[in-house]
Write an enzyme that holds these catalytic residues in place. Structure first.
Site, mmCIF file in Angstrom:
data_model
loop_
_atom_site.group_PDB
_atom_site.id
_atom_site.type_symbol
_atom_site.label_atom_id
_atom_site.label_comp_id
_atom_site.label_asym_id
_atom_site.label_seq_id
_atom_site.Cartn_x
_atom_site.Cartn_y
_atom_site.Cartn_z
ATOM 1 N N ARG A 66 2.431 -16.277 -32.620
ATOM 2 C CA ARG A 66 2.883 -17.557 -32.061
ATOM 3 C C ARG A 66 2.705 -18.727 -33.009
ATOM 4 O O ARG A 66 3.656 -19.503 -33.223
ATOM 5 C CB ARG A 66 2.135 -17.838 -30.738
ATOM 6 C CG ARG A 66 2.524 -16.907 -29.622
ATOM 7 C CD ARG A 66 1.549 -16.972 -28.462
ATOM 8 N NE ARG A 66 0.249 -16.409 -28.820
ATOM 9 C CZ ARG A 66 -0.806 -16.344 -28.033
ATOM 10 N NH1 ARG A 66 -0.717 -16.845 -26.804
ATOM 11 N NH2 ARG A 66 -1.933 -15.799 -28.431
ATOM 12 N N CYS A 101 -3.347 -20.055 -32.491
ATOM 13 C CA CYS A 101 -3.239 -18.981 -31.493
ATOM 14 C C CYS A 101 -4.415 -18.026 -31.725
ATOM 15 O O CYS A 101 -5.421 -18.423 -32.329
ATOM 16 C CB CYS A 101 -1.884 -18.282 -31.559
ATOM 17 S SG CYS A 101 -1.509 -17.495 -33.143
ATOM 18 N N ASP A 109 1.053 -14.503 -24.768
ATOM 19 C CA ASP A 109 0.745 -13.677 -25.937
ATOM 20 C C ASP A 109 1.791 -12.567 -26.027
ATOM 21 O O ASP A 109 1.880 -11.733 -25.124
ATOM 22 C CB ASP A 109 -0.663 -13.094 -25.745
ATOM 23 C CG ASP A 109 -1.105 -12.232 -26.913
ATOM 24 O OD1 ASP A 109 -0.255 -11.850 -27.740
ATOM 25 O OD2 ASP A 109 -2.311 -11.934 -26.981
HETATM 26 P P1 4NP Z 1 -0.932 -14.325 -31.807
HETATM 27 O O1 4NP Z 1 -0.739 -12.852 -31.212
HETATM 28 O O2 4NP Z 1 -2.247 -14.823 -31.248
HETATM 29 O O3 4NP Z 1 0.232 -15.077 -31.236
HETATM 30 O O4 4NP Z 1 -0.904 -14.208 -33.296
HETATM 31 C C1 4NP Z 1 -1.704 -11.858 -31.292
HETATM 32 C C2 4NP Z 1 -1.859 -11.129 -32.450
HETATM 33 C C3 4NP Z 1 -2.780 -10.111 -32.486
HETATM 34 C C4 4NP Z 1 -3.543 -9.815 -31.366
HETATM 35 C C5 4NP Z 1 -3.389 -10.552 -30.214
HETATM 36 C C6 4NP Z 1 -2.463 -11.577 -30.184
HETATM 37 N N1 4NP Z 1 -4.470 -8.743 -31.410
HETATM 38 O O5 4NP Z 1 -5.060 -8.445 -30.359
HETATM 39 O O6 4NP Z 1 -4.669 -8.123 -32.471
#
Ligand code: 4NP
Length: 153
Positions: free
Chosen positions: A13, A7, A123
């Site tokens: 995720r 991800c 997300d």
């Molecule tokens: P992930 O979620 O990709 O599912 O781990 C996110 C975690 C952090 C961020 C964006 C999505 N961020 O912008 O910091």
């Protein structure tokens, strides 16, 4: 079978997908290895997001011990399949693929449920707890499908 979930931040995720998949591997006694990675460095070294930890714990799955890491080009060599969550993850991973073989390992995880439709696991980072329940349900169904494929090999 070695499976990598990717991800963006590797805190919401993909660690949840890894925890769900490891639970199925253990319960079904499958021969598989799973890991997760992110494409951005924002959260490298951090634990899983508490909201992912909580939804996993609700289903008897622990994400304790998770340490966020970045996806690397070597992951193409170390894994048989690389499942991404959304279009951005897909473009990011494909952009560092070395050859056709690398590219052929990459797919959207929800294509397990809706082949070829490239639907995203949304997300949840800026979403509420209901988003985490939704992504848990999506990832659980997709991981069931992956587990069925591994079991049939
Ligand atoms: P992930 O979620 O990709 O599912 O781990 C996110 C975690 C952090 C961020 C964006 C999505 N961020 O912008 O910091």
């Amino acid at each position: 079978m070695k499976v990598l979930f990717v991800c963006l931040g590797n805190i919401c995720r993909s660690p949840l997908a890894k925890g769900i998949m490891e639970d199925k591997i253990r319960k079904r006694k499958l021969h598989a290895w799973v890991d997760s990675a992110g494409f951005e460095a924002y959260h490298v070294g951090q634990a899983a997001d508490p909201r992912s930890e909580d939804i996993a714990a609700k289903h008897g799955i622990s994400l304790k011990g998770h340490v966020a890491r970045k996806f690397t080009m070597q992951d193409f060599g170390n894994f048989d399949r690389i499942y991404v969550m959304d279009t951005m993850n897909y473009s990011n991973v494909i952009s560092v693929a070395r050859n056709e073989k690398d590219m052929s390992k990459v797919d959207f995880i929800l294509n397990e449920l809706h082949p070829g439709s490239n639907r995203p696991v949304p997300d949840p980072y800026y979403g509420g707890r209901d988003c985490f329940q939704k992504i848990y349900d999506l990832l659980d169904k997709a991981c069931d499908s992956i587990a069925n494929e591994i079991a049939s090999q």
